[in-house]
Design an enzyme around this catalytic site. Structure first.
Site, PDB file in Angstrom:
ATOM      1  N   HIS A   1       0.813  -1.224   0.000  1.00 57.60           N
ATOM      2  CA  HIS A   1       0.000   0.000   0.000  1.00 57.60           C
ATOM      3  C   HIS A   1       0.846   1.274   0.000  1.00 57.60           C
ATOM      4  CE1 HIS A   1      -3.917  -1.944   0.546  1.00 57.60           C
ATOM      5  NE2 HIS A   1      -3.253  -2.854   1.236  1.00 57.60           N
ATOM      6  N   ASP A  34      -0.237  -5.016   5.961  1.00 56.82           N
ATOM      7  CA  ASP A  34      -1.205  -5.912   5.321  1.00 56.82           C
ATOM      8  C   ASP A  34      -0.967  -6.035   3.817  1.00 56.82           C
ATOM      9  OD1 ASP A  34      -1.872  -3.153   5.175  1.00 56.82           O
ATOM     10  OD2 ASP A  34      -3.835  -3.693   4.386  1.00 56.82           O
ATOM     11  N   GLU A  35      -1.460  -7.116   3.274  1.00 53.69           N
ATOM     12  CA  GLU A  35      -1.581  -7.315   1.828  1.00 53.69           C
ATOM     13  C   GLU A  35      -0.314  -6.952   1.049  1.00 53.69           C
ATOM     14  OE1 GLU A  35      -6.113  -6.763   0.584  1.00 53.69           O
ATOM     15  OE2 GLU A  35      -5.252  -4.861   1.217  1.00 53.69           O
ATOM     16  N   VAL A  36       0.786  -7.547   1.433  1.00 55.71           N
ATOM     17  CA  VAL A  36       2.022  -7.263   0.707  1.00 55.71           C
ATOM     18  C   VAL A  36       2.058  -8.119  -0.559  1.00 55.71           C
ATOM     19  CG1 VAL A  36       4.539  -7.212   0.831  1.00 55.71           C
ATOM     20  CG2 VAL A  36       3.168  -6.741   2.873  1.00 55.71           C
ATOM     21  N   ASP A  48      -2.055  -9.751   9.235  1.00 58.41           N
ATOM     22  CA  ASP A  48      -1.147 -10.412   8.296  1.00 58.41           C
ATOM     23  C   ASP A  48       0.224 -10.630   8.928  1.00 58.41           C
ATOM     24  OD1 ASP A  48      -3.094  -8.565   7.200  1.00 58.41           O
ATOM     25  OD2 ASP A  48      -2.405  -9.154   5.207  1.00 58.41           O
TER      26      ASP A  48
END
Lengths: 502, 502
Positions: free
Chosen positions: A258, A295-297, A348
């Site tokens: 992000h 998060d969400e790498v 995460d």
């Protein structure tokens, strides 16, 4: 912990500030319906005895025993603010012809002595933050009759929050939100007793935070380098507005995913940059917590970069990008600890098994209800504290009364010991910004977020019936409307005070 | 049919008013991106030649050949309105230092002569209503460069609406909407070339229409007898505001179902009451159509009433309440015909096989797509005209880009002859009021309704690709925002002119 006196010289609000406050009104008078308080207090005893308030003589004051006295900015300004919120239509009513006995509310932080004088309410709180919550409750007890006169019924309240962390997330990267919109949200948060504003300030689409150390980040990464940024002075204004309302500002600088918007203005000196970045964030935002994201790498970016791959070889990570991610997160969590702050990270970070400092808070945002319970069990079993956001992704709108779903969440209903249950420090309502900006934020947030507010504040047993909550929430929504919060309707009908404040 | 001249002395706007209008700008200049017009014109030829507009000398005027001339209220006020909409930031810009050649738009209703002079646009329309649509298109063609100067590119447009009936329904019974909110909606409707405001003015929850003949209906049936009503003057204001924007006001007094609010203030003299009611409605609302409702009749009320059952026996209906319903609807449709108005009724009236006057319009509101197609076939096969609302129940919100569903509707895609297809006179976006009031109406309506607007105005072949429409609709949403319409975002991003008008 909050020192038990006025915090006027402190620029840091702390995380467990609103212990017990109690609240007693002694009065005499006729019969009237009693308006409820939202979120529901832990103990609420009300009678039909009503007392008439005269705005000309009504006042809030400090008790003799109070550790806080005039000069305590938080309470001084709260007195003024709540007076205006209670007597909104001062100019229109002609009840001034009547002269009643003065009615006053006396605030005594730390005092437990009860006042039994006629025409007086006493509010005893352990901290100024507790006193703020009590003022909010008192303001909701006041109502007007059909002739415009103000009344309050004899009431005894003892109250404290179920969870210490009651947050709302706004996302100012997917759409820029004007500072005024943020301040208005803080106002409304205080009405529902939220106490943490999680400011998801930057993300992929834009970087509106104007950094002192790296001004290029917003100059090149904001939607507009002059109009769509938060200056240092804007940030100070948000922090100060929140603090006066007992709301902590929890900043999030989400990385290493992000971060697309960072790319335009970033300087590539890895370690030094990190330290300077968190040094700035740590000094600009006084809160003891920092949200680090995590998060969400997406590994495709790293995979495509020969420098990154070379570094991984040198570090002995081979081709395992989760190891690089773990290394990165450990790195910034250690920097945060070194700066004497506590990290909050998205779940995460736990899922990928990094070595996590014991005081880190894991932020649950993923999964269906069964999956969430599993995760709560798993993380608390490891002794880590959790903050629950997943059931309150309020940006996911649907037709009808979806507030009922937010209301019926049971944050501690998972398999685990009592000790594990206590590791749930609170919950967060998330308003992600894909489809939300200043045009639709307020009606989309309120009163739906208030449903979650009661779940986070009130006793679960006393608030287990969603149908019973409905008329109370309707009434509370009307109060929000009266105070100028553009809260949308829950169903067919109207409010007595409609649209004056909007 | 619309007489081919200015309608300044007519108080009735008619149903098929905006035939062909064409629009040509002749100019010379540099290169720039061309902004699109929403809804997409039937023919749109644009070039990179741009012409600079000087607000100090720009004017709209009547062509020599025009049947309309100064004194034509609809166009005179439209000229003024569109000038302000185009040059919104007159005070802030310093482009006044430049003196350009004057640029003017000449309106020639009925004229087909083209003007080829330098610095001039000519707009030729068959009616003033067509001229209004052309002014809207022109206003959307004007754009500002980064220095604030105004430009328009050389463009040729020929345009006409695909459907004559492009409506929006607002429901002022489930929640009261302030008159200002309705007027603002009419403004926004004109920007999307909607031309019918279906005013679902009364229903079960409240009766806000203040009747001349039966004032008790609102005095006893409104949410509040003074603040939550529409006075005769309010209604005239809505009609006049709509008329100046080429928007007809179609009133609905839904019966015999949905009339609970009538009960409090009704006088029980059956036939005489009916006639007087429709006489008033017919004279207050100049439109040639009246919506009579006729949907969702619940027979339990009639069944419980001995007078009703006795009447049914006397009429020979036995216990068949559908016969009573048919009798009732026939009765009021005949009254409407006698008053020289055309009835619109919900599809239920056709479904129950009443004898229906041939010019009645059936309003389709029920069913899944397959069911809707069937109903369209069935009703048009009987030679009746239809108005399609079912796919555009825009109050049914969902997460994400649901405007795509509204955009991809194919109103004439059902099995039937070409003649049957022509009986689809248009479509309607319905914003029912269960969960909507002035707090959330605007962002919930716009720009989602605009997706339907393009479907109802533009050529289906040219607008079959929803992904191509997306950036155009985003751009149009920014134009709405710039004009002060609180239109919500379609996705991540920002507008150049954000929040100034909000």
């Amino acid at each position: 912990m909050q020192p038990a006196k006025c915090v006027r010289n402190s620029n840091r609000t702390t995380n467990s500030s609103e212990f017990l406050f109690s609240f007693i009104i002694h009065s005499a008078g006729g019969l009237n319906t009693v308006e409820a308080v939202w979120p529901l207090p832990q103990t609420f005893i009300s009678s039909s005895e009503q007392y008439r308030l005269n705005p000309q003589t009504f006042y809030f004051g400090y008790g003799m025993q109070s550790a806080a006295q005039p000069g305590c900015t938080v309470l001084d300004s709260a007195f003024k603010r709540y007076f205006s919120l209670i007597f909104l239509d001062l100019t229109s009513a002609d009840q001034w012809a009547f002269v009643d006995k003065p009615f006053s509310v006396e605030i005594s932080p730390l005092s437990v002595k009860e006042y039994h004088r006629y025409g007086r309410a006493s509010l005893n709180a352990q901290t100024v933050w507790g006193a703020l919550r009590g003022l909010e409750s008192f303001s909701q007890l006041v109502y007007q009759d059909d002739f415009g006169s103000y009344f309050v019924n004899k009431t005894e309240i003892e109250d404290f929050p179920r969870f210490q962390f009651r947050a709302i997330l706004l996302d100012t990267s997917r759409h820029y939100l004007p500072v005024q919109t943020i301040l208005k949200t803080l106002d409304a948060m205080a009405y529902s007793k939220f106490n943490v504003f999680h400011w998801h300030i930057v993300d992929d689409p834009s970087f509106p935070y104007q950094s002192r150390t790296f001004p290029d980040l917003s100059a090149k990464g904001a939607f507009h380098p002059m109009t769509h940024i938060y200056t240092q002075s804007d940030v100070r204004r948000v922090i100060s507005h929140g603090r006066l309302r007992g709301i902590r500002i929890l900043p999030e600088f989400d990385s290493p995913g992000h971060t697309k918007s960072w790319g335009k203005g970033i300087i590539h000196k890895r370690n030094e940059t990190h330290l300077r970045k968190y040094l700035e964030v740590s000094s600009v935002f006084p809160d003891s917590y920092i949200h680090l994201g995590g998060d969400e790498v997406d590994f495709t970016c790293w995979r495509s970069n020969p420098d990154v791959r070379a570094f991984m070889q040198a570090m002995g990570f081979g081709g395992d990008f989760t190891k690089l991610e773990a290394f990165y997160m450990e790195n910034i969590m250690n920097i945060t600890s070194a700066l004497n702050k506590t990290s909050i990270v998205w779940q995460d970070v736990f899922d990928y098994h990094e070595r996590i400092p014991k005081d880190t808070v894991l932020h649950i945002w993923k999964g269906v209800p069964a999956k969430i319970k599993e995760e709560l069990s798993r993380i608390t079993k490891a002794g880590m504290r959790v903050l629950l956001a997943a059931p309150w992704y309020i940006n996911h709108i649907s037709y009808g009364q979806d507030w009922r779903n937010y209301y019926t969440v049971q944050p501690q209903n998972f398999s685990g010991t009592e000790e594990q249950k206590k590791l749930v420090i609170g919950g967060e309502v998330c308003m992600w910004g894909e489809y939300v900006d200043a045009t639709n934020l307020m009606p989309r947030l309120w009163p739906r977020a208030s449903a979650a507010a009661e779940r986070l504040w009130s006793d679960e047993q006393q608030t287990s019936n969603v149908d019973k909550a409905f008329p109370r929430l309707q009434e509370f929504r009307c109060k929000l409307l009266r105070r100028g919060i553009q809260a949308e309707p829950l169903y067919v009908g109207h409010c007595k005070h409609e649209y004056q404040g909007i």
